[in-house]
Structures are given as structure tokens and as C-alpha cells.
Design an enzyme around this catalytic site. Structure first.
Site, mmCIF file in Angstrom:
data_model
loop_
_atom_site.group_PDB
_atom_site.id
_atom_site.type_symbol
_atom_site.label_atom_id
_atom_site.label_comp_id
_atom_site.label_asym_id
_atom_site.label_seq_id
_atom_site.Cartn_x
_atom_site.Cartn_y
_atom_site.Cartn_z
ATOM 1 N N TRP A 19 -23.596 -0.410 -7.962
ATOM 2 C CA TRP A 19 -23.799 0.847 -7.281
ATOM 3 C C TRP A 19 -23.842 2.014 -8.222
ATOM 4 O O TRP A 19 -22.968 2.148 -9.220
ATOM 5 C CB TRP A 19 -22.766 1.163 -6.235
ATOM 6 N N ASN A 21 -24.313 6.585 -8.350
ATOM 7 C CA ASN A 21 -24.778 7.821 -7.716
ATOM 8 C C ASN A 21 -24.794 8.763 -8.850
ATOM 9 O O ASN A 21 -25.381 8.570 -9.822
ATOM 10 C CB ASN A 21 -24.099 8.178 -6.450
ATOM 11 N N ASP A 22 -24.484 9.788 -8.504
ATOM 12 C CA ASP A 22 -24.673 11.312 -9.282
ATOM 13 C C ASP A 22 -24.710 11.178 -10.680
ATOM 14 O O ASP A 22 -23.855 10.532 -11.454
ATOM 15 C CB ASP A 22 -23.432 12.435 -8.877
HETATM 16 N N1 DQQ Z 1 -20.556 12.199 -5.251
HETATM 17 C C1 DQQ Z 1 -19.295 12.434 -5.848
HETATM 18 C C2 DQQ Z 1 -18.656 13.704 -5.468
HETATM 19 C C3 DQQ Z 1 -19.937 14.506 -4.982
HETATM 20 C C4 DQQ Z 1 -20.843 13.542 -4.333
HETATM 21 C C5 DQQ Z 1 -18.479 10.977 -5.384
HETATM 22 C C6 DQQ Z 1 -22.334 13.881 -4.318
HETATM 23 O O1 DQQ Z 1 -17.988 14.252 -6.707
HETATM 24 O O2 DQQ Z 1 -19.547 15.688 -4.204
HETATM 25 O O3 DQQ Z 1 -19.148 9.980 -5.919
HETATM 26 O O4 DQQ Z 1 -22.971 12.807 -4.323
#
Ligand code: DQQ
Length: 544
Positions: A19, A21-22
Site C-alpha cells: 500500500w 498513499n501521500d
Molecule cells: N494521510 C496521512 C495523514 C494525512 C492523510 C496518514 C491524508 O498524515 O492527513 O497516512 O491522506
């Protein structure tokens, strides 16, 4: 379990598995681009979050390094969440990130490279004096995160912004520091909006020419926020006064649903950095999957990064414009070219041939509406509605006066599977101008079940009466990514799709026109794209 690579991307950034994300801590440092990102080292769903790390010299090919920041201390024992990098005047990069502490509070921590002579900055040290910013009185400790890159005012003080909320109000909290160690809150927020939590704020200067302030052109400050409630982002821009730390968005710009967006599709938690090598501002954003979590676990991977985009202020100062960094054009291979080809009105299409596969391609096209008088009136009931509502009511197969016309991408043989990227033109907009809508309709994109297939759309600020009916489109196709840039980057839409037949060398590309007016393809260049090289620095990088 292995990795199902049928729909994995060729040139959109992905780690080998699990996985993501950001994007985090993006920066350019001594000839190397760094991309850190939220990563689950164990599986293809969110959790166990660390900062994975990859480096590149060209934003195209990447070397995967071991995670740079991971839970080790009481101040981040429950997770290392998003944050940003700041290159200090002495050349040292500093990372500020959100740690989830033992009490599940969100605190801000700093980390520095262990060895500045390592060009890849593999190892990072977290000083014992962390956290440097804890949620003070009146701050919601479970909604206090994602520090921005810091900037220094004329008074020498560092500033940064942290996202939070006060009931339903999203806030960009400002903090100041002399030494990057002791931080004090300003007595008012930099900005706020009635939108719910502000995640991943970003605050930076742009100009109409280049992003380096002082280089001429109009300078504005951009504030971008990500809304956890709706999972979309919006930005405002305006005047920022360093002396008083006041940010005043330009009057025409709205906070919230009516705000301007980088991308009207699947694009979240984005972050920019100043690329001092090329004097440009570069934007990274995360595109989540839109299949089910069960599918992600079966595939063994989830999440991609959009291509890095250059971002600047449009010459009329009305919005930001984005364009894929030029470096990705180095992946262009076999090429098909079409000039001045008519696509008759009333429902017609043709295939763009000449590519061995259109599953991994870069398509640049310019369309010309032959008969603008055929544009239907813009329904007054749509005034004030967002583009997505209009486009959901008028999908790719609903005939109109001018449009829908555009591309069917990731299309199967008889185009039963297809993702439509298209325009519609209406008359009767503000000041008698035409209204131009750009849409991504994935409703026919896959024979598979359990997919989330929202229509995405944005209005395009182009006066087609003045361009002679011309509208430009660029679409980056990458197996399960359709990333489109309307009118030279004024309106962008990223969509994730999961074809079952239109995969590999079975994926085709078409031009279609379901409107009444004929459309001329004045030019279309379609390039097969080679894959970016993703290599691992160590075998252990992804097994730790
Ligand atoms: N993803 C992070 C956070 C943020 C969020 C956690 C935004 O810090 O606010 O994985 O996708």
C-alpha cells in the site's frame, strides 16, 4: 502472495508491492530528487505507516531505498504520518512529520540526515527533543497533522503551517521558530474554511512566469488543502504579507466545494517542492485505487503517484496551470500522427492505429468544433452546479449539440470496454461566452464488478469563440491510470480504471464524436511509452 501486475503502471510511480498513499518530504537536494511516501510495509491496505523512500536524478527512473522514517520512539510509536522537507540555508535538509504518539496524539517531529555525505540520504535521525510541536490547549490532538515545508521571513523566523479543525472548521495553524527546534503558535490561523478537517496543507509562492519570486510576472501565494470528508483538494491564492503573517485570498476565490482544484478526479494529499535545478515548482499527488480492498489484497498493491507536474499561475492570473514535467517525454517511443481528420457528427468514431499497444501511451490532441452554433443552451438549472453533476447527467453516450467528443482510451477490440475522456460545449455562459465541460466517464471502463466508477468533470476556462472552436487535450494512459490535461493544463482529471479485456497489447485508442456538430482533429500525436526503470537499492529494502 505474489503480485498481480496486469494493471500495474509503467511510468506512474509505484513501489514493487503493498500500500502507498501521500507523497511526503518531496525535495531536490544536491542533484537528487527525493520522494518519500506513506507506505505499509506489510500489506496492500492502509496501516503500519512508515515513510518509504525513493530517489531519482530525472523524476522518471527511481531507485527504491529502505524506509527512511519509521516508528522508533514514544513520539511516533503508533505511526509516522505525512510531512514535508525544508532545505535549510546551510544546505541541511530537515524533515518535519506527524508522529502518532503512545497516547494516539498527533505531534510534529523533526528528523535530520545521519550522513550528509550520503547522496541518497538513506538514514535519518530523530533528535531526543522531539516532539517539537505538541497539540496545545484548545487543539484537537487527533486532528493536528501534516506540517508544510517551512519558509523564513525577513525577520529570520521560520514559519510553517499545520492542518487541523475546530468542529467543522478546517484550519491552517501557523507556527514560528528561530532555530527549528522551539516552535510557538501564532495567535491566529493563517486561514480557515467551513469545510471540515484540512489535511496536507501546502503554502507557496507562484508567478505567472516562473516560481522563483522576483523573477518578474505577478506573484501570488497559493494555499492548498485536502478535505478528509470529501477526499478532494482545493486551493486559493492571494496576497501574503510576511510582516503580519496575513494571507488574503483573491476575492473571486471560494473555499470549499466551489473552490478551484488541481485535479477534478482521483488526486489527494498532494505536495509541491521548489526544484532549484530547473527553477520550477513541481507537484506530486496520490491516486488511490477505486477497486475494492479485497481486490487490492489479491493484487498485492494499492496506490500510485500521479506524474510529477510543473505548476504555475496562468497568464491571466485566474487559476493555476499544470503540465507533466518534460522529462517524462524521454519515455516516448513509437508514434502515430493524425492531421486534419474530420469526425462526423451524429455518432462516429475511428481507431488510432500504429501503436503496438495503447495501454501505456501519451496522447496529445487538438480538436476543433466545426459548427459552434450547434451548441445547446446551458441549462439554467445547472447554474451554480459543479461540473461533475452536469457530466453525470450527460455521460459520454448522451448525444449533444457540440460534443461529447474526445478519446476512448483503454478500449477493447469492439470497444465494449472503454474510458471516455471528452468535452461538451454549451452556449449561454457568463457574459455570453460558451461553457466548456471536460469529463472522464468510466462507466464502461470494465466488465469487472465491485468497482467505484464515479464520473469526474471540471469546467475549462477557454473562450472557444476566440480559439476558433479549438480545445486541446493531453491524456497519459498507464494500464489503470487515465490522467488528462485539458486546454494545456487548465483542467486536469485523473481516473483509475480496471479493464479486463483492454489490457496489454489488447488496449486500443479511439477518437469519438457523439455530438451533432462535426469535429476536426487538427492534430493528434500518440506515443507508446516505455516503462520507467524502478530498481531497488538493496534486496532488503522491501522486506524489512
Ligand atoms: N494521510 C496521512 C495523514 C494525512 C492523510 C496518514 C491524508 O498524515 O492527513 O497516512 O491522506
Amino acid at each position: 502472495p505474489g503480485v498481480d501486475d496486469v494493471l500495474r503502471t509503467g511510468y506512474h510511480f509505484q513501489p514493487p508491492k503493498h500500500w502507498i498513499n501521500d507523497p511526503n518530504g518531496v525535495m531536490y537536494y544536491k542533484g537528487v530528487y527525493h520522494l518519500f511516501y506513506q507506505y505499509n510495509p506489510k500489506e496492500a491496505v492502509w496501516g503500519n505507516i512508515v515513510w518509504a523512500h525513493a530517489v531519482s536524478t530525472d523524476l522518471v527512473d527511481w531507485v527504491m531505498l529502505p524506509p527512511a522514517i519509521y516508528p522508533t520512539a514514544p513520539f511516533d510509536v503508533n505511526g509516522c504520518w505525512s510531512g514535508s522537507a525544508t532545505v535549510l540555508p546551510d544546505g541541511t535538509p530537515a524533515i518535519m512529520y506527524t508522529g502518532i504518539d503512545g497516547e494516539n496524539r498527533q505531534v510534529q517531529n523533526v528528523a535530520y540526515p545521519k550522513d550528509l555525505s550520503d547522496p541518497y540520504l538513506r538514514e535519518w535521525v530523530k533528535p531526543d527533543y522531539n516532539p517539537v510541536i505538541a497539540p496545545g490547549p484548545g487543539i484537537n490532538a487527533t486532528a493536528f497533522r501534516d506540517p508544510t515545508t517551512a519558509w523564513q521571513g525577513p525577520d529570520g523566523l521560520w514559519r510553517l503551517v499545520i492542518g487541523t479543525k475546530d468542529n467543522h472548521r478546517g484550519l491552517a495553524m501557523l507556527y514560528r521558530s528561530r532555530d527549528f527546534k522551539q516552535w510557538a503558535p501564532a495567535n491566529r490561523a493563517l486561514h480557515s474554511g467551513d469545510t471540515g478537517m484540512w489535511e496536507c496543507p501546502d503554502f507557496y509562492p507562484v508567478t505567472t512566469t516562473t516560481t522563483s519570486p522576483g523573477a518578474g510576472g505577478v506573484t501570488k501565494h497559493v494555499l492548498k488543502v485536502s478535505l478528509d470528508l470529501t477526499r478532494f483538494e482545493y486551493y486559493t491564492f492571494g496576497e501574503y504579507d510576511h510582516a503580519t503573517d496575513t494571507y488574503v485570498p483573491d476575492a473571486a476565490l471560494a473555499d470549499g466545494n466551489d473552490g478551484l482544484r488541481y485535479d477534478y478526479g482521483n488526486f489527494y494529499a498532494s505536495k509541491t517542492f521548489l526544484d532549484t535545478a530547473k527553477q520550477r515548482r513541481v507537484l506530486w499527488g496520490w491516486a488511490n485505487e477505486s477497486d475494492s480492498a479485497a481486490d487490492d489484497i489479491r493484487k498485492g498493491w494499492a496506490g500510485v503517484q500521479a506524474v510529477p507536474r510543473k505548476v504555475w499561475l496562468s497568464s491571466d492570473g485566474k487559476q493555476l496551470v499544470q503540465w507533466p514535467v518534460a522529462e517524462i517525454e524521454s519515455l516516448r517511443g513509437v508514434h502515430a500522427n493524425i492531421t486534419d481528420r474530420l469526425v462526423k457528427g451524429g455518432g462516429s468514431h475511428f481507431e488510432v492505429t500504429g501503436l503496438a499497444s495503447a495501454a501505456q501511451a501519451d496522447v496529445e490532441a487538438s480538436f476543433q468544433v466545426v459548427d459552434l452554433d450547434k451548441a445547446e443552451p446551458f441549462d439554467p438549472a445547472w447554474r451554480g452546479a459543479d461540473a461533475q453533476t452536469v457530466c453525470a447527467a450527460r455521460g459520454a453516450d448522451v448525444a449533444g449539440g457540440v460534443g461529447p467528443f474526445g478519446l476512448w482510451v483503454l478500449a477493447s477490440d469492439e470497444h465494449q470496454e472503454r474510458t471516455a475522456v471528452f468535452f461538451r460545449v454549451f452556449k449561454g455562459g457568463d457574459g455570453g461566452k460558451h461553457v466548456v465541460l471536460m469529463c472522464n466517464d468510466p462507466s464502461m471502463s470494465s466488465h469487472a464488478d465491485n468497482l467505484y466508477k464515479p464520473t469526474f468533470a471540471g469546467f475549462v476556462d477557454v473562450d472557444v469563440a476566440k480559439t476558433g472552436g479549438k480545445i486541446a487535450l493531453r491524456t497519459l494512459i498507464d494500464h489503470s491510470v487515465v490522467e488528462s490535461f485539458g486546454e494545456h493544463g487548465k483542467t486536469c482529471i485523473l481516473s483509475r480504471v480496471y479493464p479486463t479485456k483492454a489490457v496489454g497489447d489488447k488496449a486500443r485508442l479511439y477518437v469519438f464524436n457523439n455530438g451533432e456538430s462535426d469535429i476536426k482533429v487538427t492534430h493528434l500525436n500518440a506515443y507508446e511509452m516505455r516503462s520507467a526503470k524502478i530498481t531497488s537499492d538493496t534486496v532488503e529494502a522491501y522486506n524489512r
